[in-house]
Design a protein around this motif. Structure first.
Motif, mmCIF file in Angstrom:
data_model
loop_
_atom_site.group_PDB
_atom_site.id
_atom_site.type_symbol
_atom_site.label_atom_id
_atom_site.label_comp_id
_atom_site.label_asym_id
_atom_site.label_seq_id
_atom_site.Cartn_x
_atom_site.Cartn_y
_atom_site.Cartn_z
ATOM 1 N N PRO A 166 -52.375 -36.773 -32.982
ATOM 2 C CA PRO A 166 -53.448 -37.535 -33.630
ATOM 3 C C PRO A 166 -52.933 -38.611 -34.577
ATOM 4 C CG PRO A 166 -53.256 -35.358 -34.630
ATOM 5 C CD PRO A 166 -52.243 -35.411 -33.523
ATOM 6 N N HIS A 167 -51.601 -38.676 -34.756
ATOM 7 C CA HIS A 167 -51.014 -39.618 -35.716
ATOM 8 C C HIS A 167 -50.177 -40.717 -35.071
ATOM 9 C CE1 HIS A 167 -51.467 -35.697 -37.901
ATOM 10 N NE2 HIS A 167 -52.138 -36.506 -38.690
ATOM 11 N N GLN A 168 -49.522 -40.392 -33.936
ATOM 12 C CA GLN A 168 -48.624 -41.346 -33.276
ATOM 13 C C GLN A 168 -49.170 -41.655 -31.899
ATOM 14 O OE1 GLN A 168 -45.723 -42.521 -34.488
ATOM 15 N NE2 GLN A 168 -44.809 -41.042 -35.870
ATOM 16 N N LYS A 225 -54.248 -31.850 -37.911
ATOM 17 C CA LYS A 225 -54.878 -33.173 -38.023
ATOM 18 C C LYS A 225 -54.479 -33.917 -39.303
ATOM 19 C CE LYS A 225 -57.154 -31.888 -34.340
ATOM 20 N NZ LYS A 225 -56.449 -30.674 -33.960
ATOM 21 N N TYR A 226 -53.897 -33.201 -40.254
ATOM 22 C CA TYR A 226 -53.580 -33.807 -41.556
ATOM 23 C C TYR A 226 -52.087 -33.861 -41.847
ATOM 24 C CZ TYR A 226 -58.555 -33.360 -42.326
ATOM 25 O OH TYR A 226 -59.914 -33.489 -42.201
ATOM 26 N N ARG A 227 -51.307 -33.011 -41.197
ATOM 27 C CA ARG A 227 -49.869 -32.951 -41.467
ATOM 28 C C ARG A 227 -49.132 -33.373 -40.202
ATOM 29 N NH1 ARG A 227 -48.443 -27.179 -42.972
ATOM 30 N NH2 ARG A 227 -46.557 -28.129 -43.809
ATOM 31 N N PRO A 228 -48.646 -34.627 -40.156
ATOM 32 C CA PRO A 228 -47.966 -35.099 -38.942
ATOM 33 C C PRO A 228 -46.793 -34.191 -38.568
ATOM 34 C CG PRO A 228 -48.405 -36.944 -40.411
ATOM 35 C CD PRO A 228 -48.757 -35.696 -41.176
ATOM 36 N N PHE A 229 -46.673 -33.921 -37.276
ATOM 37 C CA PHE A 229 -45.581 -33.116 -36.718
ATOM 38 C C PHE A 229 -45.579 -31.666 -37.183
ATOM 39 C CE2 PHE A 229 -44.191 -37.463 -35.972
ATOM 40 C CZ PHE A 229 -44.014 -37.387 -34.602
#
Length: 349
Positions: A166-168, A225-229
């Motif tokens: 959800p981030h990259q 959803k809030y902490r990438p990787f």
């Protein structure tokens, strides 16, 4: 504290494999289901609505359904078109449906050579979706092309789930029968090499990171959803594991130095049988839900108070394997579960 009973919908003869809440309509849920538990026979895609009956009690109704030749294992809503969704089928096909059009899909693709077990629509590159299959591959698609854009040879055996980060925008994670969770960078597809790989007969795409998540099959994963990787994995070993994968290197570096690792931050124990689905809350970084063959759907926190428990809630009205669960994208704390008992339940945690 007395909780209200869940809103329930039955689809007799069609046990469920997964559900998906619409990203556009807060009360719309799609259900992927299969006759005869998906072993043989046709499938059905149900479009359902959550409403409120007399006295404000929540109720579920079927708006329409589509019959398919083979069982359906997963479904994902389009991120660009409010009325479109894609289904994953046991015959290796993917179909795009428009719920304003009756009976037939508006597009179909058939490249996978075995069952398609998962499908996921990117919430960053909103014109792309991916599928994963028992044939070991993950394919990247766009609705307007007749063929896939990319094929990733992800695992030597069944890929149970593949999800976009959800981030990259170009990063995906996969999990498999082989007990690993892998992260791939779609911008750097290259084949793995080494003493254990044979690129003539079984080429495998190089993963940016391989996490040895379990000694047995990993059936589900999800990105926080809030902490990438940070990812969760779950499967046959009955445990839900939370992985910190921030050491991953992306881009060209990923191909030169494919890494093995991942730090297990948390292990959530309590399910009595295999865990079939895990999903992080869209509203809280520390909350996740799981569905299991033990006929329960459970909610967990990764940050319990001192002396408190990780397990927050058990939903146990189902009378068969609970195969899917999903959080409402609009209403915090509202969760849906679906099961081989042909029941969809929606309840508040």
């Amino acid at each position: 504290m007395n909780r209200p009973p869940p809103a329930t919908l039955q689809t007799p003869g069609f046990p469920h494999y997964n559900l998906a809440w619409s990203p556009f309509h807060s009360n719309r849920i799609a259900l992927a289901s299969s006759a005869n538990y998906g072993l043989v026979g046709n499938g059905r895609l149900h479009i359902t609505s959550l409403g409120y009956g007399p006295g404000g009690a929540p109720s579920l109704s079927i708006d329409k359904f589509y019959e398919t030749q083979d069982g359906l294992y997963d479904v994902a809503w389009s991120e660009i078109h409010e009325n479109q969704l894609v289904s994953a089928s046991g015959d290796g096909s993917l179909k795009l449906w428009d719920i304003m059009i009756n009976e037939l899909p508006i597009r179909a693709w058939h490249e996978h050579t075995r069952e398609v077990f998962s499908v996921d629509w990117s919430n960053i590159n909103k014109d792309q979706f991916i599928s994963s299959s028992w044939d070991g591959t993950v394919k990247l698609w766009t609705p307007d092309r007749p063929r896939s854009i990319t094929t990733i040879h992800a695992h030597p055996s069944c890929v149970y789930q593949a999800l976009f980060s959800p981030h990259q925008p170009d990063v995906i994670a996969t999990c498999s029968t082989d007990g690993t969770l892998k992260i791939f960078d779609l911008r750097a597809p290259a084949y793995a090499s080494g003493p254990t790989t044979n690129n003539f007969t079984t080429p495998l795409t190089a993963a940016a990171l391989t996490v040895p998540a379990s000694g047995t099959e990993v059936l589900s994963l999800d990105w926080n959803k809030y902490r990438p990787f940070v990812l969760a994995s779950a499967g046959v070993d009955k445990a839900i594991k939370v992985w910190d994968c921030r050491m991953v290197k992306l881009g060209p570096e990923a191909v030169q130095n494919p890494a093995v690792g991942g730090v297990c931050e948390n292990q959530l124990l309590g399910h009595e049988l295999a865990v079939r689905k895990v999903q992080w809350s869209p509203h809280r970084a520390d909350m996740l839900a799981s569905a299991s063959y033990d006929m329960t759907c459970r909610v967990w926190t990764t940050t319990p108070p001192p002396g408190g428990k990780h397990l927050m809630y058990i939903h146990d009205p189902h009378t068969e394997f609970v195969i899917g669960c999903g959080w409402s994208l609009y209403e915090e704390g509202v969760l849906a579960s679906c099961s081989w008992d042909c029941r969809l339940n929606v309840f508040r945690v």
